[in-house]
Design a protein around this motif. Structure first.
Motif: not given
Length: 523
Positions: A374-397
Motif C-alpha cells: 500500500d505504501g509503495a502504491e502511494f510512493l508510485a503516485d508521487a513518482l509520477e509527479l516528482n522531478r527532483s529525486l534521483h535516489t530512493i532506498d526502499l529496502g526491507s519494507n
C-alpha cells in the motif's frame, strides 16, 4: 598492489623499482604483511624517490618484531620532500615507532596528510604533539583508535594552541573522556586553523559537550564537528544548541548514536530556526520520538540553509506528518534519511503527498520501515509527479510483487524523471510474494526505460529462466536508451541465477555495445 601477500623478495623488487622510477605518484601496498624488513627496503627507495606523492602502507605489521623498519622509514621521511600523503594505520607501531616518526615530522615540510590510526599508542602522544607544534606543512592527521587518553589530549591541545596550519584532526575512539574534551575545547577557543575535528566514540558525555559548546562560541574556523557515540543527553545537546545560535560558521554537526531524545531535538530545532550556515545535521539513533520530530519539522519550514538531515533509527511515529508538511514548503533540503523509523503505509501516504510538490529533495532513505504494498502504491503516485529525486532506498519494507509493479508503473509514467538508483530488495521471505522469472521482464524493462541503472533483486526466486529474461531486458530490448559509459548494476544474491549462463548472454552483446555499457553483476 594491496592484498597481494607480497613476499620480502617482491617488496625488495618494488623498492628497487621505486628508486629508479620518477613518474609514479601513487602506490597502495596495504594489507601485505610487509613487516620491518620490507619497511627498511622501502625506506631506501623513499630517500631518493622524488615523484611519489601518496603511499599507503596500512595493515602491514610494520611495528611487529624489531623497530629497525620504523626507524629507517622515519629517517627517510626526514629527507623526502615529495610525499604529500602517507598511511601508516594499523601497524602495531606503538610508542617507540611513534617517537621516531615524531622526529621526522619536526623537519619534514612536504607531508600534508598523516594517517597514524590504530597503532596502540599508549603514552607516545607527547612527542607527536611537540612535532605538531612546529610542523607547518601537515593539513590533516588521523590519530583515531589509539590510547591517547585525557593526558594525551592535553598534549595535543597545547600543540593546537600554536599550530594554525592543521585543518583536520581525527581523535575518534581515543579514550579522551570529558577531561580530554575540556582540554581540547580550551585550545579551540584560540585556534584559527582547524576546520574539522572528530571526537566520536570518546564518552565525553554532557560535560565534554558543554565545554566544546563554550569553545564554539568563540571559535570561528571550525566547519565540521563529529561527536557520534559520546553519551550526550539532552543536557549536552542544549549546550551545543545555544552555542550554534551565536556561531554562524559550523556547517556540519554529527550527533549520531547519542541519547539527546525529544528535548535535545527541540533545543536543536530552535537553533536551526536562526542558524544560516549549517547544511548537514546527523541525528541517527538518538531516541527521538514524535514530539522531537515535530519540532525539527517546524524548524525546516523556515530554515533555508540545511541540505541534509538524518533521523534514522529513531521512532518518529506520527511526527512523519509534520515532516511531510515541512517538505511541502521547504525549498532547500536535498537529502532525508528516515530509515528504521517504524513508518507505516499511512505515514508514507503523507510523505508521498509532500513529494508530489517538493522539487528539491534528491535522495531519500526509507529502508527498514513498514511501507508494504500500500505504501509503495502511494510512493508510485508521487513518482509520477516528482522531478527532483534521483535516489530512493526502499529496502526491507515488506514490498511484494504488487508494490513493485506499482513502482514500475509510476516510473514509466514519469517521462522526465531523473531517478538513478532504487534499492528494492525484497528480503522478507514469508511476509511478501517473491519475484519469479515471469515478473523479471515486465518490471525490469519499465525500470530501465525510466533511466534507472541500479537494481537489487536479491533473495527472489528468479532462477535460470529469470536470468534469460533479465538478459533479454538489458541486451536485446531496443526500447531502452543506452548512453556512452553507462553502468548497469544488478544485484542477484540468493536468486538461483546461473551466473555462467547470464555472463555468456551478456558477453555475446545481444544488441548492446559492450564497449559503451559496463554491466556489473553481483551474485
Amino acid at each position: 598492489m594491496d592484498h597481494c601477500n607480497l613476499t620480502t623478495k617482491v617488496v625488495k623488487m618494488v623498492a628497487e623499482a621505486l628508486r629508479d622510477n620518477q613518474s609514479l605518484q601513487t602506490i597502495d601496498l596495504s594489507h601485505n604483511g610487509i613487516h620491518s624488513v620490507g619497511a627498511q627496503e622501502l625506506a631506501k627507495a623513499l630517500k631518493v624517490n622524488r615523484s611519489l606523492k601518496t603511499i599507503d602502507l596500512s595493515h602491514n605489521s610494520l611495528g611487529v618484531g624489531d623497530f629497525e623498519g620504523m626507524i629507517q622509514l622515519a629517517k627517510a621521511l626526514s629527507v623526502n620532500q615529495s610525499l604529500h600523503t602517507i598511511n601508516l594505520s594499523w601497524n602495531h607501531i606503538c610508542r617507540k615507532g611513534s617517537e621516531e616518526l615524531a622526529k621526522a615530522l619536526r623537519v619534514n615540510q612536504s607531508l600534508e596528510v598523516f594517517d597514524f590510526s590504530g597503532n596502540n599508542i599508549f603514552d607516545g602522544t607527547q612527542k607527536l604533539a611537540e612535532a605538531l607544534a612546529v610542523n607547518l606543512s601537515l593539513k590533516a592527521i588521523n590519530l583515531s583508535h589509539n590510547y591517547i587518553g585525557p593526558l594525551g589530549a592535553q598534549d595535543l591541545a597545547m600543540a593546537l594552541k600554536v599550530n594554525h596550519s592543521l585543518q583536520k584532526i581525527d581523535l575518534s575512539s581515543a579514550l579522551i573522556w570529558g577531561y580530554g574534551a575540556e582540554e581540547l575545547a580550551n585550545s579551540l577557543k584560540s585556534n584559527k586553523g582547524l576546520n574539522l575535528i572528530d571526537l566520536s566514540n570518546n564518552n565525553i558525555g554532557d560535560y565534554g559537550a558543554s565545554e566544546l559548546a563554550l569553545a564554539l562560541e568563540k571559535n570561528q574556523s571550525l566547519r565540521t564537528i563529529f561527536l557520534r557515540s559520546n553519551c550526550i543527553s539532552s543536557v549536552g545537546a542544549r549546550s551545543l544548541a545555544l552555542a550554534l545560535k551565536s556561531n554562524q560558521h559550523i556547517e556540519r554537526l554529527s550527533l549520531d548514536m547519542n541519547n539527546i531524545g525529544c528535548n535535545g531535538a527541540k533545543e536543536l530545532a530552535e537553533s536551526l530556526k536562526v542558524h544560516q550556515t549549517l547544511h548537514t545535521v546527523e541525528l541517527n539513533q538518538n531516541n527521538i520520538h514524535c514530539s522531537g520530530a515535530e519540532s525539527l519539522a517546524e524548524a525546516l519550514k523556515s530554515n533555508l540553509s540545511l541540505k541534509a538531515i538524518s533521523l534514522s533509527n529513531n521512532i518518529v511515529g506520527t511526527g512523519i506528518m509534520k515532516l511531510a508538511d515541512a517538505l511541502a514548503v521547504n525549498p532547500c533540503l536535498k537529502e532525508l534519511s528516515l530509515s528504521a523509523n517504524q513508518i507505516d503505509p499511512f505515514g508514507i501516504q503523507q510523505l508521498a503527498n509532500a513529494l508530489k510538490v517538493n522539487q528539491s529533495l534528491e535522495k531519500v532513505d526509507l529502508s527498514c520501515n513498514q511501507i508494504g504494498d500500500d505504501g509503495a502504491e502511494f510512493l508510485a503516485d508521487a513518482l509520477e509527479l516528482n522531478r527532483s529525486l534521483h535516489t530512493i532506498d526502499l529496502g526491507s519494507n515488506f514490498i511484494g510483487i504488487k508494490g513493485a509493479k506499482c513502482l514500475a508503473k509510476g516510473l514509466k509514467a514519469n517521462r522526465s524523471l531523473s531517478l538513478q538508483m532504487m534499492y528494492l530488495s525484497l528480503r522478507e521471505a514469508v511476509l511478501c510474494s517473491k519475484i519469479t522469472s515471469f515478473d523479471c521482464l515486465d518490471i525490469l524493462e519499465k525500470h530501465l526505460r525510466s533511466g534507472m541503472r541500479s537494481i537489487d533483486l536479491s533473495s527472489n526466486e528468479i532462477g535460470s529462466s529469470g536470468a534469460k529474461a533479465l538478459a533479454d531486458v538489458f541486451c536485446t530490448n531496443n526500447r531502452i536508451q543506452w548512453f556512452a559509459n553507462d553502468v548497469l548494476e544488478i544485484r542477484l544474491k540468493q536468486t538461483g541465477v546461473d551466473i555462467a549462463e547470464l555472463r555468456q548472454i551478456v558477453n555475446s552483446g545481444g544488441g548492446v555495445d559492450t564497449k559503451e555499457v559496463n554491466i556489473l553483476i553481483q551474485i
